[in-house]
Write an enzyme that holds these catalytic residues in place. Structure first.
Site, short mmCIF file in Angstrom:
data_model
loop_
_atom_site.label_atom_id
_atom_site.label_comp_id
_atom_site.label_asym_id
_atom_site.label_seq_id
_atom_site.Cartn_x
_atom_site.Cartn_y
_atom_site.Cartn_z
CB SER A 1 -119.55 -1.11 53.44
OG SER A 1 -118.83 0.00 54.20
CG ASP A 2 -121.86 4.35 50.34
OD1 ASP A 2 -121.07 5.25 50.83
OD2 ASP A 2 -122.28 4.70 49.39
CE1 TYR A 3 -118.10 8.78 56.64
CE2 TYR A 3 -120.27 8.62 57.67
CZ TYR A 3 -119.11 8.90 57.50
OH TYR A 3 -118.51 9.63 58.71
CB THR A 4 -121.93 4.15 58.76
OG1 THR A 4 -122.87 5.12 58.19
CG2 THR A 4 -120.87 5.07 59.09
#
Length: 761
Positions: free
Chosen positions: A293-296
């Site tokens: 995933s990307d950041y959060t």
């Protein structure tokens, strides 16, 4: 619990064939080891392998937003419990070794950590931003710079970089244009594959092999209005024809990880899009690595309005095909319960963990968990003279000469008085551009330093600020005008600060700040020759004193050797040879603008009537400086275009030749570009599409024949049913020095059986 066909296939084959990890990279013993680990792992340990957290053991880039950062003591406890599979964005061997020892020696199963970071265009030796380096139109140079980045990053204790960004960027208002290779599908794929080869090298198990992670899957470059994190509403054809092909090139080059995009596509956030991450990515595109995933981004499914809460967000992400959650901590908090409740099948979790462990195995981490963690190597391989020499070469070769009325190159022996004016003349804070947070700004070479080093008499250089980046300074323009009047030539250093490009830096007006435009106009009014050095992370709309300067150069953010590289170009030590990877519009309001746009039913024809035509009231549909444009200090000419046949058989090929001649008085390089247009098709086609490039270097008076070959596959597009097809019929072809003009030819694609092409449609 039921297993779908894919889960059964993965279990049956032990994952090697299904995941596509080469047999040579994984011995049977490796497969058995992964099988044994998965059989022994608790649900919490599996969720731990699927969790990537910010590194608290080493100097760390402060994230934005600063969500879920754990102190070293708490993170160490999580590692010992087997609740972390990957750390990211810390550098330094000592801290990394401490963390790895905890994972290997103090956790129950001893599974090594994957150590990742954002090495986008350099670690300590900073190369030009990716968009700038794309201007070289040279895969060989891109591969070389990526190899140096890998050597430095692995010496600093990293295994993986979250790069390259392979998003095709069609709107220059988007801040992340700076991270990619521009607006063209072909060029983006070509350079992205080169970068991956450079990062990873020939053997993933070598201590200087840096695993690549092409991002963001998918269509992030199509966000509406260029707004960061925004929505994307596009057809399946556009998705598959424009935004997916560069990823295909990246995966073919050997990338074993990718990152899901922040954006939604047609109403579904990418992080929760099973059709995108499983059906398309793993089905159509046959990707066999694992997905970050990307950041959060998984947590943000709640804000999207797509998930009820964090637990639901974790469920949606893992079922969609996100194997590793970055920074949110959702997987470690919720996957165990989701599996126990039956909301997520154990088989789905096992598939994700198997993908991650196979990649760690392919990198040799189980056999040597301390690879890339040698303090002596760290001292020897970072910031070497050879690395800086390559950075200087790459920087000079990234400078695009947009305009030159004869003022360049400057003669260093002429003794001219030079006034260097503008906020970037002696500036070190904005040399590197965004995503270069490991570099030391104080060690970069600013423009003034580079010029003085190249001048026989450095005292002939006068420096004036003139204005700040975003505002006036007291008496700044008056002092700058006085300096210009006292000089023989003015070098005007203006543009964007590095904070104006990059993530979350979308702009509504892609122009110079008003303070800089006022400075440029005042300097232009002096009547002195003006050379403009633009510093920027996107194409800009240029006006008045900037656009009308005697010489104009796109210099992007050039990195560690900025000043030396610009001096090499300005004084003629290096001949400019770069080309624009993005189109410079006349006005900001033309965005999104790209050269391979489509015609309309009422196109504006050159020199024809504009009444009731597809045009803006204030400007036409052209670019001020088109994609592929870039001048030299010498004069290249193309002639004698020939096709081996005007008939392209279905399974045949056509060879295109053209003669390139250096008619000038200097040695130089030209990028010869081949474009096509499908005249009539069952889907409307772009007015031009880049299909081939070739860089050629010639001495004065020399000429050479340049050859290209096209086949039917080069003519394919996405048609009905999302199938790639080519249709018989007439094609235009241009060979030129930019996306406009060029030598024109035509050929006809013939069907497989008929002796003459049937009508299209």
């Amino acid at each position: 619990m039921t297993l779908d066909r894919r889960d059964l296939l993965i279990r049956t084959l032990g994952g090697v064939l299904a995941l596509g990890i080469p047999r040579r990279a994984l011995a049977q013993a490796d497969v058995a080891r992964v099988d044994d680990l998965i059989a022994k792992m608790t649900l919490e340990e599996k969720a731990g392998q699927m969790t990537c957290l910010a590194d608290s053991f080493r100097p760390f880039n402060p994230p934005n937003p600063a969500a879920g950062i754990q102190d070293e003591k708490r993170l160490a406890d999580e590692i010992r419990k087997g609740r972390v599979g990957c750390l990211f964005n810390g550098i330094g061997v000592a801290g990394a070794r401490r963390a790895q020892e905890m994972a290997v020696k103090n956790s129950r199963l001893g599974i090594p950590l994957l150590l990742a970071g954002d090495v986008i265009h350099g670690l300590k030796t900073i190369f030009p931003v990716t968009l700038g380096e794309a201007s070289c139109f040279d895969p060989m140079l891109v591969e070389k710079t990526a190899r140096v980045m890998a050597v430095e990053a692995t010496a600093a204790g990293l295994h993986l970089t979250f790069a390259p960004m392979v998003d095709v960027a069609r709107d220059q208002r988007w801040g992340r244009v700076v991270e990619g290779a521009g607006e063209d599908v072909y060029l983006t794929g070509l350079l992205s594959a080169a970068r991956i080869r450079g990062f990873q090298g020939r053997d993933l198990r070598r201590d200087d092999s840096l695993l690549a992670c092409p991002k963001h899957f998918a269509a992030y470059g199509a966000v509406a209005a260029g707004l960061e994190y925004g929505s994307v509403d596009i057809s399946d054809e556009t998705l598959r024809e424009t935004h997916l092909p560069p990823f295909g090139k990246a995966f073919a080059a050997g990338a074993l990880t990718t990152m899901a995009a922040f954006n939604e596509i047609n109403g579904v956030p990418a992080t929760a899009d099973r059709e995108l991450l499983t059906d398309i990515l793993r089905g159509e595109m046959q990707f066999r690595g694992f997905v970050f995933s990307d950041y959060t981004a998984d947590e943000e499914l709640v804000a999207h309005g797509f998930a009820e809460d964090e637990r639901d967000a974790a469920r949606l992400a893992v079922l969609a095909g996100v194997d590793m959650s970055m920074q949110s901590g959702l997987y470690i908090r919720h996957i165990p319960d989701l599996v126990k409740s039956g909301a997520v099948p154990m088989a789905t979790v096992d598939v994700a963990v198997r993908r991650i462990l196979y990649v760690k195995t392919a990198m040799g981490l189980f056999d040597n968990p301390y690879r890339s963690l040698d303090e002596e190597v760290e001292k020897a391989r970072i910031g070497t003279p050879a690395h800086h020499a390559l950075a200087r070469e790459a920087a000079a070769r990234s400078v695009v000469l947009l305009k030159n009325d004869g003022v360049l190159p400057l003669d260093p022996a002429a003794g001219q008085k030079i006034a260097l004016i503008g906020p970037f003349g002696e500036d070190k804070a904005n040399l590197y551009g965004p995503w270069a947070f490991y570099g030391d700004p104080d060690k970069g070479i600013d423009i003034a330093t580079g010029l003085r080093a190249a001048m026989p008499d450095p005292a002939k250089l006068t420096v004036e600020l003139g204005c700040a980046v975003n505002g006036p300074i007291k008496d700044g323009i008056a002092r700058a005008v006085a300096a210009a009047k006292a000089a023989d030539v003015v070098i005007l250093a203006v543009g964007e600060s590095q904070a104006m490009s990059g993530e979350a830096q979308s702009r509504t007006m892609i122009e110079l700040p008003s303070s800089q435009q006022a400075l440029a106009d005042a300097i232009a009014a002096t009547g002195k020759p003006v050379i403009v050095l633009l510093r920027h992370g996107r194409a800009l709309a240029l006006h008045d004193g900037v656009a009308n300067a005697q010489a104009l150069l796109a210099t992007w953010f050039l990195g560690s050797e900025t000043g030396h590289a610009l001096a090499d170009i300005l004084f003629g030590k290096v001949d400019p040879s770069a080309k624009l990877p993005v189109s410079f519009p006349w006005e900001s309001g033309q965005e999104p603008f790209f050269y391979d746009r489509k015609s309309t039913g009422r196109p504006t024809v050159d020199n024809g009537s504009t009444e009731y035509k597809a045009r803006y009231a204030t400007t036409d549909n052209s670019a001020r400086f088109p994609f592929g444009h870039g001048l030299s200090y010498t004069d290249f000419a193309l002639s004698d275009l020939k096709l081996s046949d005007t008939a392209l058989r279905w399974d045949g090929a056509v060879e295109i030749t053209v003669r390139l001649t250096n008619k000038g008085k200097r040695k130089g390089s030209e990028v010869v570009q081949l474009y096509i247009r499908d005249r009539v098709a069952s889907r409307t086609r772009p007015i031009r599409e880049l299909k081939r490039i070739q860089r050629v270097t010639l001495s004065p008076g020399d000429s050479t024949q340049v050859r290209f070959t096209l086949s039917r596959t080069d003519l394919e597009f996405v048609g009905a049913g999302n199938r790639r097809i080519a249709e018989p019929g007439l094609f235009d072809l241009w060979v030129g020095q930019s996306s406009t003009g060029g030598l024109h030819g035509q050929f006809t694609l013939y069907a497989a059986v008929p002796t003459s092409p049937p009508p299209k449609g």
